[in-house]
Write an enzyme that holds these catalytic residues in place. Structure first.
Site, mmCIF file in Angstrom:
data_model
loop_
_atom_site.group_PDB
_atom_site.id
_atom_site.type_symbol
_atom_site.label_atom_id
_atom_site.label_comp_id
_atom_site.label_asym_id
_atom_site.label_seq_id
_atom_site.Cartn_x
_atom_site.Cartn_y
_atom_site.Cartn_z
ATOM 1 N N ASN A 28 0.817 -1.216 0.000
ATOM 2 C CA ASN A 28 0.000 0.000 0.000
ATOM 3 C C ASN A 28 0.847 1.261 0.000
ATOM 4 O OD1 ASN A 28 -2.015 -1.822 0.158
ATOM 5 N ND2 ASN A 28 -2.540 -1.449 2.286
ATOM 6 N N VAL A 29 0.326 2.266 -0.661
ATOM 7 C CA VAL A 29 1.038 3.543 -0.765
ATOM 8 C C VAL A 29 0.357 4.614 0.083
ATOM 9 C CG1 VAL A 29 1.844 2.992 -3.111
ATOM 10 C CG2 VAL A 29 -0.276 4.294 -2.832
ATOM 11 N N HIS A 44 5.789 -0.635 -2.827
ATOM 12 C CA HIS A 44 5.372 0.183 -3.975
ATOM 13 C C HIS A 44 5.449 1.679 -3.708
ATOM 14 C CE1 HIS A 44 2.960 -3.592 -5.406
ATOM 15 N NE2 HIS A 44 4.246 -3.682 -5.662
ATOM 16 N N CYS A 76 14.630 21.922 -10.763
ATOM 17 C CA CYS A 76 15.010 22.078 -12.174
ATOM 18 C C CYS A 76 13.865 22.597 -13.043
ATOM 19 C CB CYS A 76 15.530 20.761 -12.738
ATOM 20 S SG CYS A 76 14.231 19.530 -12.994
ATOM 21 N N GLY A 97 -5.480 -9.070 2.804
ATOM 22 C CA GLY A 97 -6.096 -8.067 1.932
ATOM 23 C C GLY A 97 -5.370 -7.810 0.632
#
Ligand code: BJW
Length: 254
Positions: A98-99, A124, A160, A196
């Site tokens: 999970n993120v 991830h 940048c 999950g």
């Protein structure tokens, strides 16, 4: 369930791998299945580097929408139980695909301290991190940026002026090799619990089989059957937010 509880001892090496389902009860949509994100959005138009190169604004709009949604979510009982286990069990490792950062929030809530870098192995990446799209020399490899919306879309690198991208791992991209090594090492364990996840995305899905080959007692917690269901030693059918607190209660009673 007793077969699992009896193995959750202070000397056991316990590894838990989580996926989107662990955050479902918090209101974070899963990817696959009924109500999953991939019902309405195609992964190849949003979760690949090619998609970002083609239409960075579209990809960022999707991530900005998810950031706002997740920002309003709280960790649920499943996250809190796992944060508690990290303190209870000396040899406990938590790996997540999970993120959303809800495991980290649960550490802060349950343990009254921020999650450390080794508390959660994030395969991830994080939706709360960003990277320069050009990996410019002036910018760090990644940095945190928790804004749900940006004044300029797509947002730009402050170093940048090129674009920044979400700090997540898209399809076809390599995972951080150090992170993969840490996760692979954690498959050398006594109990491996997968919670999950649809167990279809690699290399994460492969860790379940790797743990089994390493002699671990393997457990799956999921309301639906997955490709892993038939090969695990124990499949507990139900929501993580229900099953994990039940297991936790039984551990307390031992
Ligand atoms: C509940 C519940 C409740 C509901 N309680 N449960 C080997 C074989 C085949 C293919 C490959 C392979 N190796 C690599 C690949 C290619 C690819 C892959 O795996 N493809 C497959 C889909 C076929 N893998 C990659 O590209 C990976 N990179 C890689 O391996 O690099 C080397 C390489 C380079 C170049 C070419 C080839 C290889 C990278 C994968 C990155 C995945 N990224 C995403 C997006 C992250 C960013 C973002 O969030 O935007 O990660 S995709 C998405 O899927 C996200 C998730 O982390 C990941 C896994 O999903 P998860 O967590 O399992 O969620 P769901 O929705 O699928 O399932 C939810 C489950 O919860 C369901 O089962 C429900 O039943 C359950 N549930 N309520 C408990 N209350």
């Amino acid at each position: 369930m007793q077969a699992l509880v009896s193995r959750l001892t202070p000397s056991a090496r316990i590894t838990v791998l989580t996926g989107a389902g662990v955050s479902a009860a918090s209101g974070v949509p899963t990817f696959r299945g009924a109500g999953g994100l991939w019902k309405n959005f195609r992964p190849e138009t949003l979760a690949t580097a090619e998609a970002f190169g083609r239409d960075p604004r579209l990809v960022w709009e999707w991530y900005a929408w998810r950031r706002s949604l997740i920002a309003a979510c709280e960790p649920n009982e499943a996250h809190l139980v796992l944060a508690g286990w990290s303190r209870r069990f000396p040899h406990f490792t938590l790996i997540t695909q999970n993120v959303d950062g809800l495991h980290e929030s649960a550490f802060a809530k349950a343990l009254s301290r921020p999650a450390g870098p080794t508390d959660v192995i994030r395969l991830h990446g994080s939706i709360w991190e960003v990277r320069c799209w050009q990996d410019c020399d002036a910018s760090p490899k990644w940095w945190r940026d928790e804004r749900a919306t940006f004044p300029e879309m797509p947002p730009r690198c402050p170093h940048c002026g090129d674009l920044i991208r979400p700090g997540v791992v898209w399809f076809g991209e390599s995972l951080d090799p150090d992170v993969v090594s840490q996760a692979a090492a954690a498959t050398e364990c006594d109990v491996f619990i997968t919670v999950g996840t649809s167990a279809v995305v690699y290399p994460a899905a492969g860790f379940i089989e790797q743990a089994r080959r390493n002699g671990a007692f393997t457990v799956e917690i999921n309301p639906e059957a997955t490709p892993a269901t038939r090969s695990v030693d124990l499949a507990l059918q139900g929501g993580a937010e229900t099953i994990l607190p039940q297991v936790d209660k039984l551990i307390m009673a031992v």
